[in-house]
Design a protein around this motif. Structure first.
Motif, PDB file in Angstrom:
ATOM      1  N   VAL A  66       0.845  -1.202   0.000  1.00  0.00           N
ATOM      2  CA  VAL A  66       0.000   0.000   0.000  1.00  0.00           C
ATOM      3  C   VAL A  66       0.881   1.253   0.000  1.00  0.00           C
ATOM      4  O   VAL A  66       0.673   2.176  -0.796  1.00  0.00           O
ATOM      5  N   HIS A  67       1.887   1.284   0.857  1.00  0.00           N
ATOM      6  CA  HIS A  67       2.771   2.454   0.938  1.00  0.00           C
ATOM      7  C   HIS A  67       3.561   2.641  -0.359  1.00  0.00           C
ATOM      8  O   HIS A  67       3.791   3.784  -0.779  1.00  0.00           O
ATOM      9  N   ALA A  68       3.959   1.555  -1.002  1.00  0.00           N
ATOM     10  CA  ALA A  68       4.669   1.657  -2.283  1.00  0.00           C
ATOM     11  C   ALA A  68       3.780   2.288  -3.353  1.00  0.00           C
ATOM     12  O   ALA A  68       4.235   3.126  -4.141  1.00  0.00           O
ATOM     13  N   ILE A  69       2.514   1.907  -3.374  1.00  0.00           N
ATOM     14  CA  ILE A  69       1.569   2.497  -4.336  1.00  0.00           C
ATOM     15  C   ILE A  69       1.335   3.968  -4.015  1.00  0.00           C
ATOM     16  O   ILE A  69       1.372   4.826  -4.891  1.00  0.00           O
ATOM     17  N   LEU A  70       1.107   4.269  -2.738  1.00  0.00           N
ATOM     18  CA  LEU A  70       0.799   5.646  -2.339  1.00  0.00           C
ATOM     19  C   LEU A  70       1.985   6.582  -2.480  1.00  0.00           C
ATOM     20  O   LEU A  70       1.798   7.799  -2.555  1.00  0.00           O
ATOM     21  N   ALA A  71       3.200   6.051  -2.555  1.00  0.00           N
ATOM     22  CA  ALA A  71       4.386   6.896  -2.750  1.00  0.00           C
ATOM     23  C   ALA A  71       4.298   7.664  -4.065  1.00  0.00           C
ATOM     24  O   ALA A  71       4.890   8.739  -4.206  1.00  0.00           O
ATOM     25  N   ARG A  72       3.533   7.158  -5.005  1.00  0.00           N
ATOM     26  CA  ARG A  72       3.350   7.847  -6.301  1.00  0.00           C
ATOM     27  C   ARG A  72       2.373   9.016  -6.198  1.00  0.00           C
ATOM     28  O   ARG A  72       2.223   9.785  -7.143  1.00  0.00           O
ATOM     29  N   TYR A  73       1.678   9.104  -5.054  1.00  0.00           N
ATOM     30  CA  TYR A  73       0.652  10.133  -4.862  1.00  0.00           C
ATOM     31  C   TYR A  73       0.915  10.860  -3.545  1.00  0.00           C
ATOM     32  O   TYR A  73       0.293  10.558  -2.532  1.00  0.00           O
ATOM     33  N   PRO A  74       1.835  11.834  -3.554  1.00  0.00           N
ATOM     34  CA  PRO A  74       2.238  12.475  -2.290  1.00  0.00           C
ATOM     35  C   PRO A  74       1.110  13.216  -1.575  1.00  0.00           C
ATOM     36  O   PRO A  74       1.218  13.482  -0.382  1.00  0.00           O
ATOM     37  N   MET A  75       0.026  13.500  -2.259  1.00  0.00           N
ATOM     38  CA  MET A  75      -1.084  14.202  -1.619  1.00  0.00           C
ATOM     39  C   MET A  75      -1.994  13.271  -0.832  1.00  0.00           C
ATOM     40  O   MET A  75      -2.886  13.707  -0.122  1.00  0.00           O
ATOM     41  N   VAL A  76      -1.732  11.963  -0.923  1.00  0.00           N
ATOM     42  CA  VAL A  76      -2.574  10.959  -0.272  1.00  0.00           C
ATOM     43  C   VAL A  76      -1.914  10.498   1.027  1.00  0.00           C
ATOM     44  O   VAL A  76      -0.716  10.276   1.084  1.00  0.00           O
ATOM     45  N   THR A  77      -2.726  10.348   2.053  1.00  0.00           N
ATOM     46  CA  THR A  77      -2.237   9.811   3.318  1.00  0.00           C
ATOM     47  C   THR A  77      -3.039   8.566   3.666  1.00  0.00           C
ATOM     48  O   THR A  77      -4.136   8.351   3.147  1.00  0.00           O
ATOM     49  N   VAL A  78      -2.489   7.755   4.542  1.00  0.00           N
ATOM     50  CA  VAL A  78      -3.156   6.536   4.975  1.00  0.00           C
ATOM     51  C   VAL A  78      -3.061   6.443   6.497  1.00  0.00           C
ATOM     52  O   VAL A  78      -2.065   6.841   7.081  1.00  0.00           O
TER      53      VAL A  78
END
Length: 85
Positions: A66-78
């Motif tokens: 999940v974190h690897a995918i979200l690294a492409r979208y810096p505006m997204v947090t989890v």
């Protein structure tokens, strides 16, 4: 889950294809909230995601993906919540 007799029992009790499904991570977008009007882009969206993990796959392994995918979208947090939180 690798034993044929176990797979057959799963298929009988849960239906055709169930033994394959039990080996995979399942994801359900349970809720999706965002916006104040239908014709405006929301400033924020919140998704609640339920992930079910098969035997042998740990939460850390999934969260790394999940974190690897979200690294492409810096505006997204989890935010991780465990059951019952």
């Amino acid at each position: 889950l690798d034993r044929p007799e176990v797979q057959a029992a799963i298929e009988r009790s849960l239906g055709s294809g169930a033994s394959g499904v039990l080996r995979r991570v399942s994801v359900n977008i349970g809720t999706l909230q965002g916006g104040v009007k239908i014709n405006m882009l929301p400033a924020e969206c919140v998704l609640e995601v339920d992930c079910r993990l098969p035997v042998g796959i740990g939460r850390g392994q999934v969260m790394n993906e999940v974190h690897a995918i979200l690294a492409r979208y810096p505006m997204v947090t989890v935010e991780e919540l465990l059951p019952g939180e």
